[in-house]
Design an enzyme around this catalytic site. Structure first.
Site: not given
Ligand code: CA
Length: 674
Positions: A356, A385
């Site tokens: 993340d 990400e």
């Protein structure tokens, strides 16, 4: 996660504006960094608790503490300690306590004294399980939590990440609706149940996933997170779980008994084993970039200040948009991430990780993670990400950003390029994309098709998001059109196409969008339930919305059998043909040839040369995102029609002779010849 993402261009602008005040900042920052860098660190994997030869040993890394107490409790909460003892300071910033007893079944906390005050009790950062709500670490014999056959348990072989078809899932979304027919609703055990069906007999749960044909699930946060009250499960609270509390323990609310610390470990392992037995790998979403709370977190209570980045004025920096950000560039945080990931690989047989807000982490840490984890499992899949949710004191050239992917050959990034180009902008809800008739996205879709690698026919200067080929290989790119964040594809098509457009027309667009994703070079990724046209009632940030918003209504599988079949066949097509799964950028450049069409919302290309050992000499793909029937020129020959006018069959729908061929509005034409 739930935060809106700044585009790369705005991040660059922020970094540039920071540069003006850099000289002043650099001095203070470097003084602080020098202080942290001078602290001793510990790379061993025995922090927390170990039980051996009748002795229980506790180890805590807390290099600046002046005094540390250890508390032993009989239960996970609401009880007084049965033992409190001082810990001894040793080398490497370590504090140690030994008890000449086997303390299985008991719980513990640490309490450190630093800078003139007691900081508050904490389970530390190495609780491998915990009492309900994670306030006390549990002492359990992990070897007793292994399901039968665990020693031989193994995830699927995945030669290259591009061979994966990833299905992102939330435990509760998948099973909580009555139509799932699953007994252990919202639990790890839900995915261990076979033979479950909808009221009308369609397969659900793990049988559904086998039928669909995906190769990997990506489970939303499954470590112990803070937002759901584990002592009040009947209240049916929902959360995505991007609020980490104990990184090395499974979440209690997904177990059948959060008060039994062995149950969550055992049940999560049973879920993983069930997936592995079904030939499905498990990728875990990890959120090392921030913690649920900053002040008072387990990091803060064991080594105040150390694990987090701060601004020049001493305030907490916030690249996560959640109030704090961690500091992977500091050695002990890096050690923590490495050992934590190794714990999930070794103890739980996890097959990959999704990071993340990965750009909060530094490139060096990500490269070390890739190198170390591949020593354990060469097939491990790593991606994240490639952006942050706010500015960070970490300089942009050190961040694990999408644009820096070329410096992290073993780590992939999500392609916001293909995502926004195909369906329209992720947050401007009415915005349309290539598959919904908006012109101007063709070149960006082509960036997706070539897996963001360097291709002589792709003009990156026309890319909507990226202006350069950022991937060294398609194995570094995750292609998708929706995930847990933002509107589901179903809701996005509804909002952007409008209320008056029929469900049938929206599903045409969904099929076209996913055909582009599943035939593109890279790692294809879908969000759970899209194959049955699940929605989220138009809620884009549903991180704590009730089940009524987030649950997948499996009755949809009965309502839309053709859509499900389309997804199933599309996945089967990709799996049967290595041409869609090239892992070498040079091969992509050599074997993919775009046709000159010069028509808005029309892309036509071929995959040539029996690419990647495919038995098909040439595959012709034409995507028509316009509302009009388009005509394309196809070389004359004996073609098998694989997809046409929202029908698809990897074994062929019929034959064609080439020449001028029509492509129906909002659909894909796929032809193949040997
Ligand atoms: Ca929890």
């Amino acid at each position: 996660m739930k935060i809106s993402h700044f585009g790369i261009s705005s991040m660059t602008a922020l970094a540039a504006s920071m540069a003006v005040v850099m000289p002043f900042q650099a001095n203070a920052q470097s003084a602080m960094e020098q202080q942290y860098a001078s602290l001793p660190t510990y790379a061993g994997d025995d922090l927390g608790v170990t039980v051996r030869d009748g002795v229980t040993t506790f180890k805590l890394w807390s290099p600046q503490a002046q005094e540390v107490k250890l508390n032993i409790y009989p239960t996970g909460r609401n009880s007084a300690p049965i033992m409190t003892m001082g810990m001894l300071k040793g080398d490497n910033g370590l504090w140690t306590a030994t008890v000449p007893e086997v303390l299985y079944g008991k719980f513990y906390t640490y309490h450190i004294y630093q800078d003139g005050r007691w900081r508050g009790e904490t389970p530390g950062v190495w609780a491998k399980s915990a009492g309900a709500n994670g306030q006390r670490a549990a002492i359990i014999d992990l070897s007793l939590t292994n399901p039968e056959g665990w020693d031989a348990d193994k995830g699927p072989e995945t030669k290259s990440p591009v061979d994966a078809v990833v299905y992102e899932m939330h435990h509760r979304d998948m099973s909580i609706h009555p139509s799932s027919g699953i007994a252990n609703k919202g639990k790890f055990l839900a995915m261990t149940e076979h033979g479950t069906t909808t009221p009308t007999g369609e397969k659900t749960g793990i049988d559904h996933l086998k039928e669909l044909g995906i190769t990997h699930v990506q489970i939303l946060p499954s470590y112990d997170y803070g937002s759901v009250d584990e002592t009040n499960l009947p209240s049916n609270q929902y959360n995505w779980g991007y609020d980490p509390q104990n990184y090395n323990s499974p979440e209690g609310s997904y177990s059948t008994n959060p008060s039994d610390p062995a149950a969550r470990v055992k049940e999560m392992k049973e879920m993983i084993k069930a997936f592995h037995d079904a030939g499905i790998g498990v990728i875990m979403d990890v959120v090392y970039n921030h913690t649920f709370i900053g002040e008072g977190s387990n990091f803060d209570l064991t080594a105040p200040g150390y694990y987090y980045r701060h601004r020049q004025d001493g305030s907490w920096s916030d690249a996560s948009g959640c109030g704090n950000e961690t500091a992977s560039e500091r050695q002990q945080m890096r050690n923590f991430m490495l050992n934590s990931l190794k714990h999930w690989v070794n103890e739980y047989h996890i097959d990959g990780f999704r990071f993340d807000l990965m750009a909060i982490h530094d490139i060096e840490t990500m490269n070390e993670i890739a190198a170390e984890l591949r020593k354990i499992n060469p097939d491990i899949i790593l991606y994240g990400e490639g952006w942050t949710a706010g500015d960070s004191p970490l300089p942009a050239d050190k961040r694990a950003l999408k644009d820096n992917a070329y410096m992290m050959p073993g780590v992939g990034v999500f392609s916001d390029d293909i995502r926004d180009a195909v369906k329209g902008h992720y947050s401007r809800q009415e915005d349309r994309g290539f598959a919904t008739g908006k012109p101007g996205n063709e070149e960006t879709v082509k960036i997706g098709i070539v897996g963001a690698t360097n291709h002589p026919q792709v003009d990156y200067s026309k890319g909507n998001n990226s202006k350069k080929p950022y991937a060294l290989s398609p194995a570094q790119v995750v292609n998708y059109v929706s995930c847990h964040d933002d509107l589901t594809l179903t809701d996005k098509l509804h909002k952007s196409m409008g209320d008056t457009v029929s469900i049938a027309k929206r599903q045409r667009a969904a099929k076209l969008a996913q055909t582009i994703v599943l035939t593109s070079q890279g790692i294809p990724f879908i969000w759970c339930g899209e194959e049955v046209f699940r929605d989220k009632k138009g809620v884009h940030n549903s991180f704590q919305s009730p089940d009524s918003v987030n649950a997948i209504d499996w009755n949809n599988k009965h309502l839309y059998p053709e859509l499900f079949d389309y997804y199933r066949n599309l996945i089967a097509l990709r799996k049967a043909h290595p041409a869609f799964r090239m892992s070498d950028a040079k091969e992509v450049a050599r074997n993919i040839k775009f046709d000159r069409v010069n028509v808005p919302n029309l892309i036509s290309y071929s995959i040539l040369n029996n690419a990647n050992g495919d038995r098909w000499r040439e595959i012709k793909l034409v995507f028509n995102g316009s509302e009009m029937t388009q005509t394309v020129n196809v070389p004359k020959g004996n073609w098998t029609v694989i997809a046409r006018d929202e029908q698809i069959n990897p074994d062929g729908l019929g034959t064609a002779k080439g020449g001028k061929m029509e492509v129906a509005p909002v659909s894909a034409l796929i032809l193949a010849r040997e």
